[in-house]
Write an enzyme that holds these catalytic residues in place. Structure first.
Site, mmCIF file in Angstrom:
data_model
loop_
_atom_site.group_PDB
_atom_site.id
_atom_site.type_symbol
_atom_site.label_atom_id
_atom_site.label_comp_id
_atom_site.label_asym_id
_atom_site.label_seq_id
_atom_site.Cartn_x
_atom_site.Cartn_y
_atom_site.Cartn_z
ATOM 1 N N ASP A 126 -14.492 -6.183 48.317
ATOM 2 C CA ASP A 126 -14.764 -4.812 47.862
ATOM 3 C C ASP A 126 -14.797 -3.907 49.082
ATOM 4 O OD1 ASP A 126 -15.983 -3.576 45.004
ATOM 5 O OD2 ASP A 126 -16.470 -2.385 46.781
ATOM 6 N N CYS A 176 -9.617 1.002 33.929
ATOM 7 C CA CYS A 176 -10.659 1.729 33.192
ATOM 8 C C CYS A 176 -10.318 3.213 33.125
ATOM 9 C CB CYS A 176 -12.024 1.498 33.823
ATOM 10 S SG CYS A 176 -12.107 1.966 35.555
#
Ligand code: SAH
Length: 411
Positions: free
Chosen positions: A267, A355
């Site tokens: 990440d 998303c």
């Protein structure tokens, strides 16, 4: 920008104080029960409602269509909450809606005290502009509508009554959305007490630490709960890459439930990777390596370094904020998925998510078709998934359908 606290509390009666008259030929979406009235559809307002007040919506010739809440500061001028003239938008209605939302999660078996679930999903629960997530004994509330912000006292008192949490925290709305609604809401405690540290919640037999005050979203990505489990079913014996891992949900599920050979979780945020490391340790997943890096650079570096994986998970943040940026978003999805495919061994599994609500499911699948073509490797779609059932979508407001999670096999 006024803070909603500075506005007068809405009238308790829930009766309309004004009527919003539509332009001719603009009523059709509302006969279809769509809950958003945009400024461009409004001809005039009879009366002078304050932001957050109850208004009726009427056709150009004055016939009642629906009842909703007014916001002069938003392009979304009225949010509709009922299409029945006899229903008033009072505390009893909000209570009934919250009760129905809580009952759904109970019926889904998502009410375990140490579990986590979305309790209220905005339009999907007929509560446009309100999101409530439960993490164990605490609730995290997000409001994306000024009208809901004005009703926070009564909404949180009702939630205390229905769910009896130890505390309810308000998480400031997304900055972009806040601007659109003319809303300024700093994080604060609404009721009860705040947790002292992270909350630990159970998800499909695993434990995850959730940071309610500092974390992304309301602290955790609840919408991917069942997708993490679905991905884990393909992980056995594979070397897994979890790109955009946040707090390590997919990584831990693949390592522990899925018995992956090893997992590399990446990440860009060091706060996220610290959470992922802690969650891997918490679940005894010794074969999860966690790294802080930019995904685009790391993907290229892995490919150029000749690394290969049996499974690649891509769960990037929202690439498209609006329809105008959907094309750019699709190019970015293409780019990461292309590298994702290149990194996979023959027979490898790609778990790829979007998303971005403004990128349709079809457009996302077609983008993957383009990736297969460019890579010269057939892709088989095994599962096309969405958010879990605690994120219901209203059939009258398909804008609520945003999450795509495709599990595919690469030749
Ligand atoms: N898969 C996670 C949720 C991922 S959310 C879960 O199941 O919980 C998207 C993540 O992408 C965020 O954690 C964010 O920090 C990260 N991110 C955003 N841009 C990035 C970039 N350019 N490189 C790497 N990570 C990035």
């Amino acid at each position: 920008m006024p803070t909603p606290q500075a506005l007068p509390a809405p009238a308790a009666s829930g009766l309309p104080v004004a009527t919003v008259i539509l332009k001719p030929k603009r009523a059709r979406p509302f006969f279809g029960r769509h809950p958003w009235v945009l400024d461009a559809a409004v001809a005039r307002v009879e009366g002078s409602p304050a932001d957050g007040d109850v208004v009726d919506l009427a056709t150009h010739d004055g016939k009642f269509i629906a009842r909703g809440l007014w916001n002069s500061a938003s392009r979304l001028r009225v949010r509709l909450y009922t299409f029945a003239a006899e229903v008033t938008l009072d505390d009893a209605l909000w209570r009934a809606r919250l009760e129905s939302a809580v009952a759904l999660r109970r019926s889904l078996g998502l009410d375990a005290r140490d579990g986590a679930a979305r309790l209220v999903n905005s339009e999907g629960d007929d509560l446009s502009g309100l999101i409530v997530d439960r993490y164990g004994d605490y609730l995290a509330v997000q409001v994306t509508a000024l009208a809901m912000a004005r009703r926070l006292d009564t909404l949180s008192a009702t939630l205390m009554d229905l769910v009896a949490p130890r505390g309810i925290l308000l998480r400031g709305a997304d900055r972009g959305l806040a601007k659109l609604e003319g809303l300024q809401l700093p994080d604060r405690l609404l009721c009860g007490t705040a947790p002292e540290g992270p909350i630990f919640v159970r998800e499909h037999g695993l434990t995850f630490g959730v940071d309610l005050t500092e974390g992304q979203k309301t602290g955790y990505y609840l919408d991917q709960r069942d997708n993490r489990q679905a991905a884990a079913r393909y992980a056995r014996g594979r070397r897994v890459l979890d790109m955009f891992c946040y707090s390590g949900g997919f990584a831990v599920a693949c390592a522990v439930t899925g018995a992956a050979r090893s997992v590399l979780a990446v990440d860009g945020s060091s706060r996220a990777t610290a959470l992922a490391k802690a969650n891997a340790e918490l679940n005894g997943a010794a074969n999860v390596a966690v790294e802080t890096a930019d995904a685009f650079e790391k993907l290229d570096a892995l490919r150029d370094g000749g690394e290969r994986f049996g499974m690649v998970i891509l769960d990037p943040p929202k690439f498209a904020r609006s329809r105008a940026t959907a094309e750019d978003a699709l190019r970015a999805y293409h780019r990461i998925n292309r590298v994702g495919v290149d990194l996979l061994d023959p027979g490898g599994i790609l778990v790829t998510c979007s998303c971005s609500g403004s990128v349709s499911r079809d457009a996302f699948l077609e983008m993957l078709g383009g990736v297969a073509q460019r890579a010269g490797r057939p892709l088989q779609f095994l599962e096309c998934r969405g958010a879990g059932p605690d994120h219901p979508v209203s059939a009258s407001c398909l804008e609520g359908e945003y999450l795509k999670c495709v599990i595919a096999r690469v030749a």
